[in-house]
Design a protein around this motif. Structure first.
Motif, short mmCIF file in Angstrom:
data_model
loop_
_atom_site.label_atom_id
_atom_site.label_comp_id
_atom_site.label_asym_id
_atom_site.label_seq_id
_atom_site.Cartn_x
_atom_site.Cartn_y
_atom_site.Cartn_z
N GLY A 1 0.83 -1.20 0.00
CA GLY A 1 0.00 0.00 0.00
C GLY A 1 0.86 1.24 0.00
N LEU A 2 0.39 2.30 -0.66
CA LEU A 2 1.15 3.54 -0.78
C LEU A 2 0.34 4.70 -0.22
CD1 LEU A 2 2.41 3.12 -4.47
CD2 LEU A 2 3.62 2.50 -2.37
N GLY A 3 1.03 5.77 0.15
CA GLY A 3 0.35 6.96 0.66
C GLY A 3 -0.40 6.67 1.94
N THR A 4 -1.66 7.06 1.98
CA THR A 4 -2.47 6.87 3.19
C THR A 4 -3.18 5.52 3.20
OG1 THR A 4 -4.39 7.95 2.15
CG2 THR A 4 -2.86 9.35 3.40
N SER A 5 -2.85 4.64 2.25
CA SER A 5 -3.48 3.32 2.23
C SER A 5 -3.26 2.61 3.55
CB SER A 5 -2.90 2.48 1.09
OG SER A 5 -3.33 1.14 1.18
N GLU A 6 -4.30 1.91 4.02
CA GLU A 6 -4.23 1.21 5.29
C GLU A 6 -3.68 -0.20 5.16
OE1 GLU A 6 -4.75 2.80 7.99
OE2 GLU A 6 -5.49 4.60 7.01
N LEU A 7 -3.11 -0.53 4.00
CA LEU A 7 -2.51 -1.84 3.82
C LEU A 7 -1.03 -1.66 3.50
CD1 LEU A 7 -3.97 -4.90 2.05
CD2 LEU A 7 -1.66 -4.22 1.48
N ARG A 8 -0.19 -2.26 4.31
CA ARG A 8 1.25 -2.16 4.09
C ARG A 8 1.72 -3.42 3.36
NH1 ARG A 8 1.21 2.81 3.62
NH2 ARG A 8 0.59 3.97 5.48
N ASN A 9 3.00 -3.73 3.48
CA ASN A 9 3.55 -4.85 2.73
C ASN A 9 2.87 -6.17 3.09
OD1 ASN A 9 5.24 -2.96 1.74
ND2 ASN A 9 7.10 -3.71 2.73
N ALA A 10 2.53 -6.94 2.07
CA ALA A 10 1.91 -8.26 2.27
C ALA A 10 2.41 -9.18 1.16
CB ALA A 10 0.40 -8.16 2.24
N SER A 11 2.55 -10.46 1.49
CA SER A 11 2.96 -11.43 0.47
C SER A 11 2.46 -12.81 0.88
CB SER A 11 4.48 -11.45 0.30
OG SER A 11 5.11 -11.93 1.48
N ARG A 12 2.36 -13.70 -0.09
CA ARG A 12 1.99 -15.07 0.21
C ARG A 12 2.40 -15.96 -0.96
NH1 ARG A 12 -4.39 -14.01 0.15
NH2 ARG A 12 -4.67 -13.43 -2.02
N ASN A 13 2.61 -17.22 -0.64
CA ASN A 13 2.87 -18.24 -1.65
C ASN A 13 1.62 -19.09 -1.83
OD1 ASN A 13 5.66 -17.54 -1.94
ND2 ASN A 13 6.09 -18.62 -0.02
N VAL A 14 1.31 -19.37 -3.09
CA VAL A 14 0.11 -20.14 -3.42
C VAL A 14 0.51 -21.25 -4.40
CG1 VAL A 14 -2.19 -20.09 -4.43
CG2 VAL A 14 -1.35 -18.10 -3.16
N GLY A 15 0.20 -22.48 -4.04
CA GLY A 15 0.48 -23.60 -4.94
C GLY A 15 -0.77 -24.43 -5.14
N SER A 16 -0.77 -25.23 -6.18
CA SER A 16 -1.92 -26.10 -6.43
C SER A 16 -1.48 -27.28 -7.30
CB SER A 16 -3.05 -25.35 -7.11
OG SER A 16 -2.68 -24.94 -8.42
N ALA A 17 -2.20 -28.39 -7.13
CA ALA A 17 -2.01 -29.57 -7.96
C ALA A 17 -3.38 -30.09 -8.34
CB ALA A 17 -1.21 -30.64 -7.22
N ALA A 18 -3.61 -30.29 -9.64
CA ALA A 18 -4.91 -30.74 -10.13
C ALA A 18 -4.72 -31.91 -11.08
CB ALA A 18 -5.65 -29.60 -10.83
N GLY A 19 -5.67 -32.81 -11.05
CA GLY A 19 -5.67 -33.93 -11.99
C GLY A 19 -7.05 -34.09 -12.61
N LEU A 20 -7.09 -34.28 -13.93
CA LEU A 20 -8.35 -34.48 -14.63
C LEU A 20 -8.26 -35.73 -15.49
CD1 LEU A 20 -7.70 -31.05 -14.98
CD2 LEU A 20 -10.16 -31.25 -15.29
N LEU A 21 -9.32 -36.52 -15.46
CA LEU A 21 -9.41 -37.74 -16.25
C LEU A 21 -10.57 -37.61 -17.22
CD1 LEU A 21 -8.05 -40.60 -16.40
CD2 LEU A 21 -9.95 -41.41 -14.99
N ARG A 22 -10.29 -37.80 -18.51
CA ARG A 22 -11.33 -37.68 -19.54
C ARG A 22 -11.48 -39.01 -20.26
NH1 ARG A 22 -7.90 -33.15 -20.07
NH2 ARG A 22 -8.86 -31.27 -19.18
#
Length: 611
Positions: free
Chosen positions: A334-355
Motif C-alpha cells: 500500500g502507498l500513501g495513506t493506504s491502510e494496507l502495508r507490505n503483504a505477500s503469500r505463496n500459493v500452490g496447487s495440484a490438479a488432476g483431470l481424467l477424460r
C-alpha cells in the motif's frame, strides 16, 4: 479431413477435439490458453469476436451488458464497474488473461472498466464454476481474454478509428506477420472521452467524468522443432478515470491504473502426449487522487510471479489424463495513506483431470484439485462433467463442482478491519445444459444451483470501523436460456440471431431476501443481417426489477427498463468499411447502480481499413 471408421483423438494442439478420422496435425493457429480447447468439449461458451466487441466499443462493461447473461454494475459510464454472474458477487467472477487468473489481489475481483477492451482475438464467457482449472474466484463464472497466433498467413493489418458522442475518440491499430515457423502480432489502442453526458429527467450531469486509456499488446511464437513451440504474449495498459462530482466547483478526484502482463510458454505436442510450461509476471499499480492537481492520496502495487505446467497424456485413444501444477508468489504494497502495508503469500496447487471418450457422442471428465495457500486452510475441490449427444436434435450436459475463493489481501491485512482468521469461501454447484436443434435453430436451456458457504462480508463493528467476517450462506438458482439461428442465402444474404433469457433467484439464507443488484429477469438479443457489402445489426436488452438494498425495498429499487442499439456499415473493395451506430435508440432513462444514470441516446461513426 477424410472421415474413416477408425477412432482417434486429435492432439491438444489440434484443438483437442474428438473425431472419427485419421490423425492430422493442424498447426495453423497457436492458442495461448490451451485449456480452453478442452473446456469447450464439456461446457457451453459464449464466444465474442473482435467484430462483436466493436459493436459496443465504449468499454468492456457495454460488451458484457448487451452480449452476455452477466449483470454489470457501473457507477456511471466508464467509471468503477463490476459483474454479477448467476446471482453471485464481483469476487465470484474470475477474469482470465490467456489462461492466467488476473483478479486483483487487493480486492479479489476485477474492475471491468480498468481491463483493456481491444487487442484480443476472442472474449469468451463461461457460466458456472471453474476453480479446478482457473483457480480462486471462479465460482459464478469466468471471463476469458484470449490471444492467438497464426502461422503461414503472411502480413495482415487493420486500422479502426471512431468518433462518438460526449467527446469520445477511439483508435485501434493491429498488424501481424507469420510464415511456417514464426508468427508475430502487435496491436495498440487509445481511447479518450470527455464523458460529459446529461440526464435531465434525473437532474444528473456527469461532471468530471473524463476517462482515457492506452493499451499495447505484443505476441510472438517460434517453432523450434516439428512438435515444439516457444511463445510470448505481453500487455501494457495505462488508464485514468475521473470520478463524478455533484457541483461544478466540487473537488475533482481521479484514479489512475497501470497494468503489465507478460507470459512465456514452451509447448511440446506429440501424438500421445503434450506439455505446456508457462512462466508469467503480472503487475497492477493504482493511485487515487483525492485532491485535484496534487500528489496521489493513496495507492498500491501488486506483483505476481506465476509458474504453471500442464501435462496431457493419452493412456489409450479413449482415455486421457491431464495433470496441472501451479505455483504463485503474490506481493502487495500500500502507498500513501493506504491502510494496507507490505503483504505477500505463496500459493500452490495440484490438479488432476481424467477424460473418457466412450463414443463420439458420449464423453466424461472428472477432476480433483488441492490448493496450498500460505496460512490458509484450503478445501479439496472437485468437478465432474458428462456430455451426451443423443441424436441430431438433442444433447445434454451435466456439470457438478466444488469451487472456492481465498481471502484477498484487503480482507486479511487492511488496518483496521482485516481478519487473519478468515476461511475461504466455498461453493457447491450443479447445472444441466440441454440443447435442441431444429431447422437451423438451436435452443439451450440450463437450470443451475449454487450454494456458497463462508461468504466474506465487511460489516460495522462496535469499535466504529468496518471489518471482514465469514458470515453469509447464499443460495442461488435459476435458468439460463439461449436461442440462436444462423443462415446464408444465395451467397448474398446472411442472417445471425442470438437471444438469451436469464431468471436468477439469489437469496441470503439468513434473511431470505434477494441479494442486492441481482435482477430477477434479464433478456438480451443480437441480430446481424448482411446483404453483399451492407451489414446491419441491432441489439436489445431488458433488465428486470433489481433491488439496491438488503431488505428488498421497492422504494429504492431499479425498476425494469429496455434498451436498444443499432448500427449500419458498408464495405468497399473488401478493404474499407464505414459504419454508423445509434446507442439507446429508445432514449431510455436507466441506471445499473442507484444514483448513477447511464447515457441517453448517443451516436458514433467509425471507419476501418484492412491492409
Amino acid at each position: 479431413m477424410i472421415l474413416k471408421k477408425t477412432f482417434i483423438l486429435v492432439s491438444v494442439s489440434s484443438c483437442f477435439a474428438l473425431y472419427f478420422g485419421q490423425e492430422k496435425t493442424i498447426d495453423t493457429v497457436y492458442v495461448f490458453d490451451n485449456q480452453m480447447k478442452k473446456v469447450k468439449l464439456f461446457h457451453s461458451l459464449n464466444t465474442l469476436s473482435p467484430a462483436d466487441i466493436q459493436k459496443n466499443s465504449s468499454n468492456l462493461s457495454e460488451v458484457l451488458r448487451f452480449q452476455s447473461s452477466v449483470y454489470i454494475k457501473e457507477n456511471g459510464r466508464g467509471a468503477v464497474s463490476s459483474p454479477s454472474f448467476r446471482g453471485t458477487t464481483a469476487q465470484h467472477t474470475a477474469f482470465v488473461w490467456n489462461g492466467i487468473n488476473i483478479n486483483s489481489q487487493f480486492l479479489g475481483q476485477g474492475d471491468i472498466n480498468n481491463i483493456a477492451l481491444f487487442g484480443y482475438d476472442q472474449v469468451e464467457i463461461k457460466a458456472g464454476g471453474g476453480s479446478v482449472i482457473y483457480g480462486s474466484g471462479a465460482i459464478g463464472g469466468s471471463i476469458h481474454l484470449n490471444n492467438d497466433l497464426s502461422f503461414n498467413q503472411g502480413f495482415k493489418g487493420l486500422f479502426n478509428s471512431e468518433v462518438a458522442s460526449f467527446g469520445t475518440y477511439n483508435n485501434f491499430l493491429k498488424a501481424s506477420y507469420s510464415n511456417d515457423r514464426f508468427s508475430f502480432k502487435a496491436s495498440g489502442n487509445y481511447s479518450i472521452s470527455e464523458n460529459d453526458y446529461e440526464v435531465p429527467e434525473k437532474k444528473y450531469i456527469n461532471r468530471n467524468g473524463k476517462f482515457y486509456n492506452t493499451t499495447f499488446n505484443i505476441g510472438a511464437a517460434y517453432k523450434i522443432a516439428k512438435n515444439q513451440t516457444i511463445s510470448w504474449q505481453s500487455q501494457f495498459y495505462d488508464a485514468t478515470q475521473n470520478y463524478r462530482i455533484l457541483e461544478e466547483n466540487g473537488n475533482r478526484t481521479s484514479y489512475e491504473a497501470q497494468t503489465f502482463r507478460s507470459l512465456v510458454s514452451w509447448d511440446i505436442d506429440k501424438s500421445k502426449f503434450s506439455n505446456s510450461l508457462k512462466a508469467a509476471y503480472t503487475e497492477d499499480n493504482f493511485q487515487y487522487f483525492g485532491v485535484y492537481n496534487a500528489p496521489f492520496t493513496s495507492g498500491g502495487i501488486n506483483k505476481n510471479y506465476i509458474f504453471k505446467n500442464d501435462f496431457n497424456y493419452f493412456i489409450i485413444p479413449k482415455l486421457n489424463i491431464n495433470v496441472i501444477g501451479e505455483f504463485q508468489q503474490n506481493q502487495a504494497e500500500g502507498l500513501g495513506t493506504s491502510e494496507l502495508r507490505n503483504a505477500s503469500r505463496n500459493v500452490g496447487s495440484a490438479a488432476g483431470l481424467l477424460r473418457y471418450f466412450a463414443t463420439s457422442n458420449l464423453r466424461f471428465e472428472a477432476g480433483i484439485k488441492q490448493n496450498f495457500v500460505e496460512d490458509i486452510s484450503s478445501p479439496l475441490l472437485y468437478s465432474f462433467s458428462g456430455k451426451w449427444k443423443a441424436n441430431n436434435w438433442y444433447q445434454v450436459n451435466l456439470n457438478l463442482s466444488k469451487n472456492f475463493r481465498f481471502p484477498s489481501f484487503n480482507d486479511l491485512y487492511w488496518e483496521p478491519g482485516g481478519n487473519l482468521d478468515l476461511k475461504p469461501e466455498t461453493s457447491a454447484q450443479a447445472d444441466l445444459n440441454q440443447e435442441f436443434s431444429v431447422l437451423g435453430f438451436k435452443l439451450s436451456l440450463t437450470p443451475y444451483y449454487i450454494k456458497i458457504d463462508n461468504m466474506i462480508r465487511w460489516l460495522p463493528t462496535a469499535m466504529g470501523y468496518w471489518a471482514a467476517f465469514n458470515t453469509e450462506k447464499v443460495e442461488s438458482y435459476g435458468l439460463e436460456s439461449q436461442l440462436s439461428y444462423e443462415k446464408s442465402f444465395n451467397q448474398n444474404h446472411s442472417v445471425k440471431l442470438i437471444a438469451g433469457y436469464v431468471y436468477t433467484k439469489s437469496v441470503d439464507l439468513e434473511t431470505q431476501k434477494q441479494l442486492m443488484y441481482v435482477p430477477l429477469h434479464k433478456f438480451s438479443s443480437n441480430i446481424d443481417y448482411q446483404y453483399k457489402f451492407l451489414r446491419v445489426f441491432a441489439q436489445g436488452m431488458f433488465n428486470g426489477l433489481t433491488y439496491t438494498t438488503s431488505d428488498e425495498s421497492r422504494k429504492y429499487a431499479i425498476y425494469p427498463y429496455f434498451i436498444m442499439n443499432a448500427g449500419l456499415s458498408a464495405t468497399v473493395l473488401k478493404k474499407y468499411t464505414l459504419g454508423f451506430k445509434v446507442n439507446n435508440i429508445t432514449d431510455t432513462v436507466y441506471e445499473t447502480v442507484e444514483y448513477y444514470p447511464l447515457p441517453k441516446r448517443n451516436y458514433s461513426i467509425n471507419a476501418t481499413i484492412n491492409f
